[in-house]
Write an enzyme that holds these catalytic residues in place. Structure first.
Site, PDB file in Angstrom:
ATOM      1  N   GLU A 262       0.821  -1.208   0.000  1.00  0.00           N
ATOM      2  CA  GLU A 262       0.000   0.000   0.000  1.00  0.00           C
ATOM      3  C   GLU A 262       0.862   1.268   0.000  1.00  0.00           C
ATOM      4  O   GLU A 262       0.371   2.363  -0.274  1.00  0.00           O
ATOM      5  CB  GLU A 262      -0.894   0.042   1.245  1.00  0.00           C
ATOM      6  CG  GLU A 262      -0.097   0.242   2.537  1.00  0.00           C
ATOM      7  CD  GLU A 262      -0.949   0.399   3.797  1.00  0.00           C
ATOM      8  OE1 GLU A 262      -2.124   0.026   3.795  1.00  0.00           O
ATOM      9  OE2 GLU A 262      -0.392   0.889   4.785  1.00  0.00           O
ATOM     10  N   HIS A 294      -5.859   3.271   4.779  1.00  0.00           N
ATOM     11  CA  HIS A 294      -5.184   3.610   6.038  1.00  0.00           C
ATOM     12  C   HIS A 294      -5.820   4.848   6.694  1.00  0.00           C
ATOM     13  O   HIS A 294      -5.132   5.794   7.061  1.00  0.00           O
ATOM     14  CB  HIS A 294      -3.693   3.853   5.765  1.00  0.00           C
ATOM     15  CG  HIS A 294      -2.837   3.399   6.900  1.00  0.00           C
ATOM     16  ND1 HIS A 294      -1.797   2.514   6.747  1.00  0.00           N
ATOM     17  CD2 HIS A 294      -2.855   3.700   8.214  1.00  0.00           C
ATOM     18  CE1 HIS A 294      -1.228   2.300   7.910  1.00  0.00           C
ATOM     19  NE2 HIS A 294      -1.854   3.000   8.819  1.00  0.00           N
TER      20      HIS A 294
HETATM   21  P1  NAI Z   1      -0.567  -1.851  21.417  1.00  0.00           P
HETATM   22  O1  NAI Z   1       0.921  -1.913  21.544  1.00  0.00           O
HETATM   23  O2  NAI Z   1      -1.355  -1.133  22.460  1.00  0.00           O
HETATM   24  O3  NAI Z   1      -1.157  -3.345  21.341  1.00  0.00           O
HETATM   25  C1  NAI Z   1      -0.627  -4.335  20.517  1.00  0.00           C
HETATM   26  C2  NAI Z   1      -0.942  -5.661  21.165  1.00  0.00           C
HETATM   27  O4  NAI Z   1      -0.550  -6.703  20.276  1.00  0.00           O
HETATM   28  C3  NAI Z   1      -0.196  -5.899  22.489  1.00  0.00           C
HETATM   29  O5  NAI Z   1      -1.093  -6.258  23.505  1.00  0.00           O
HETATM   30  C4  NAI Z   1       0.756  -7.046  22.156  1.00  0.00           C
HETATM   31  O6  NAI Z   1       1.010  -7.908  23.267  1.00  0.00           O
HETATM   32  C5  NAI Z   1      -0.010  -7.743  21.044  1.00  0.00           C
HETATM   33  N1  NAI Z   1       0.794  -8.644  20.235  1.00  0.00           N
HETATM   34  C6  NAI Z   1       2.080  -8.483  19.810  1.00  0.00           C
HETATM   35  N2  NAI Z   1       2.460  -9.546  19.085  1.00  0.00           N
HETATM   36  C7  NAI Z   1       1.397 -10.380  19.037  1.00  0.00           C
HETATM   37  C8  NAI Z   1       1.179 -11.648  18.439  1.00  0.00           C
HETATM   38  N3  NAI Z   1       2.148 -12.292  17.763  1.00  0.00           N
HETATM   39  N4  NAI Z   1      -0.042 -12.204  18.583  1.00  0.00           N
HETATM   40  C9  NAI Z   1      -1.029 -11.602  19.294  1.00  0.00           C
HETATM   41  N5  NAI Z   1      -0.874 -10.398  19.896  1.00  0.00           N
HETATM   42  C10 NAI Z   1       0.326  -9.797  19.755  1.00  0.00           C
HETATM   43  O7  NAI Z   1      -0.849  -1.276  19.977  1.00  0.00           O
HETATM   44  P2  NAI Z   1      -2.161  -0.514  19.462  1.00  0.00           P
HETATM   45  O8  NAI Z   1      -2.058   0.937  19.775  1.00  0.00           O
HETATM   46  O9  NAI Z   1      -3.354  -1.261  19.897  1.00  0.00           O
HETATM   47  O10 NAI Z   1      -1.972  -0.637  17.878  1.00  0.00           O
HETATM   48  C11 NAI Z   1      -2.021  -1.889  17.209  1.00  0.00           C
HETATM   49  C12 NAI Z   1      -1.574  -1.710  15.781  1.00  0.00           C
HETATM   50  O11 NAI Z   1      -2.563  -0.947  15.072  1.00  0.00           O
HETATM   51  C13 NAI Z   1      -0.286  -0.865  15.594  1.00  0.00           C
HETATM   52  O12 NAI Z   1       0.868  -1.662  15.738  1.00  0.00           O
HETATM   53  C14 NAI Z   1      -0.436  -0.350  14.185  1.00  0.00           C
HETATM   54  O13 NAI Z   1       0.183  -1.269  13.306  1.00  0.00           O
HETATM   55  C15 NAI Z   1      -1.936  -0.355  13.943  1.00  0.00           C
HETATM   56  N6  NAI Z   1      -2.478   1.000  13.761  1.00  0.00           N
HETATM   57  C16 NAI Z   1      -3.232   1.258  12.644  1.00  0.00           C
HETATM   58  C17 NAI Z   1      -3.785   2.505  12.424  1.00  0.00           C
HETATM   59  C18 NAI Z   1      -4.640   2.801  11.232  1.00  0.00           C
HETATM   60  O14 NAI Z   1      -4.883   3.987  10.938  1.00  0.00           O
HETATM   61  N7  NAI Z   1      -5.141   1.822  10.528  1.00  0.00           N
HETATM   62  C19 NAI Z   1      -3.528   3.602  13.377  1.00  0.00           C
HETATM   63  C20 NAI Z   1      -2.788   3.215  14.543  1.00  0.00           C
HETATM   64  C21 NAI Z   1      -2.255   1.965  14.712  1.00  0.00           C
END
Ligand code: NAI
Length: 329
Positions: A262, A294
């Site tokens: 993307e 996005h």
């Molecule tokens: P966060 O850090 O609060 O939560 C991520 C969670 O994923 C954590 O609890 C972690 O333990 C878990 N995790 C890590 N590896 C894993 C695995 N192999 N299997 C299962 N769980 C696993 O992050 P947050 O703020 O919730 O964001 C999540 C993702 O959302 C970001 O990394 C980013 O890629 C994406 N994002 C997308 C946006 C969009 O506009 N579409 C905007 C902001 C974030």
């Protein structure tokens, strides 16, 4: 402090200029180009660069920043998979981010995609515009009473779990760390989540362990007629395998705010371009797939939170008081 703001859009400028009124010692210059090896030299003379999800912050770019004496990268987003963090560390370049600007914004978009693809809102909208009031092909399923599987229950996953719970779904979850806020959810293994969920929503970061976590092997373990939503990072899903699964009629619907390859598209108007890959065209060829670009984060509240935290990060860096949660390197 002088910041060069790469990949600036009008809405970024409006939101950052508003926040900038609180600071008399920070100046920002905005440019439309994103940071990459061809543009990084524009940062000469600046103290910091401000970058986003599609910016190239690989070795070559970081080397050039170091050479020009730019010691700070301000990521105005949560994810940082586009930054060579190990190398930045070696060079002594600080990388700060906005860890959670509005988890609800992304979670609400994830649910919007799930509901839209389930109730065929994209098709209904076009039909009515064409004076076609027929319902054939528009039947959905009740979400109420079904099972939502949340992969990754950090900030965004937890917000999505609460929305799913709120509309009467049972919530199961997979994460290495259990979130104590989600007492209504049942943590299960990844395989159990795949086999038991009617809706699967991905909310974990892109890493070595999550790259292509959705592929033929895991798709085969899902229920037939599952709804899959990805608002996290494109490469969590192996697109070719997803397309194979869609062709095999595995999915009731697929909602993607992110997808592999993307990067060149994100936030650009490319209506006159011949696209270099066929990923979007292939995905859009299916009636049960909705793709957005996005935009999960894109709410008024989230933008103002992003500008607030980014400028606070700049200030904290200057004062040597960086918040650990905001520090990538
Ligand atoms: P966060 O850090 O609060 O939560 C991520 C969670 O994923 C954590 O609890 C972690 O333990 C878990 N995790 C890590 N590896 C894993 C695995 N192999 N299997 C299962 N769980 C696993 O992050 P947050 O703020 O919730 O964001 C999540 C993702 O959302 C970001 O990394 C980013 O890629 C994406 N994002 C997308 C946006 C969009 O506009 N579409 C905007 C902001 C974030």
């Amino acid at each position: 402090m002088k910041i060069l703001f790469f990949d600036a859009k009008r809405y970024d400028e409006e939101s950052f200029d508003e926040e900038l009124k609180k600071y008399d010692d920070i100046a920002i210059d905005y440019i439309e180009s994103d940071i990459g090896i061809k543009t990084v030299r524009l940062a000469s003379g600046y103290d910091a660069v401000c970058a986003f999800v599609s910016s190239d912050l690989g070795k070559e770019v970081l080397d050039e920043l170091k050479r020009m004496g730019v010691g700070l990268v301000l990521m105005r987003c949560a994810g940082f998979n586009n930054v060579d963090t190990e190398y930045a560390k070696q060079l002594g370049i600080k990388v700060l981010r906005v860890p959670g600007y509005s988890p609800e914004a992304v979670a609400e978009h994830a649910m919007a995609l799930a509901l839209a693809v389930n109730r065929h809102i994209h098709k209904g909208y076009i039909r009515v515009r064409e004076n076609n009031f027929g319902l054939n092909g528009l039947m959905g399923i009740n979400m109420h009473g079904k099972t939502a599987g949340i992969v990754g229950t950090g900030k965004i996953g937890a917000a999505m779990a609460k929305i799913c719970h709120g509309i009467g779904m049972s919530v199961i979850a997979y994460d290495m760390v259990e979130n104590p806020e989600l007492s209504f959810a049942k943590y299960v293994t990844f395989d159990e989540l795949l086999s038991d969920s009617d809706l699967i929503s991905l909310h974990c970061p892109l890493s070595h362990s999550t790259y292509h976590m959705i592929c033929t092997e895991t798709i085969d373990k899902m229920k037939d007629n599952v709804i899959l939503v990805n608002t996290s990072r494109g490469a969590l899903i192996k697109t070719d395998d997803l397309i194979k699964g869609i062709r095999n009629k595995k999915f009731f619907g697929v909602g993607l705010d992110v997808y592999e390859e993307e990067t060149a598209n994100v936030f650009e108007n490319r209506e006159d371009d011949i696209l270099e890959t066929s990923v979007t065209a292939r995905l859009m060829s299916f009636p049960n797939v909705i793709v957005t670009s996005h935009q999960g984060f894109f709410t008024k509240e989230a933008l103002s939170s992003i500008s607030e935290t980014t400028l606070m990060n700049a200030c904290d860096y200057k004062n040597g008081k960086i918040k650990p949660a905001n520090e990538v390197v």
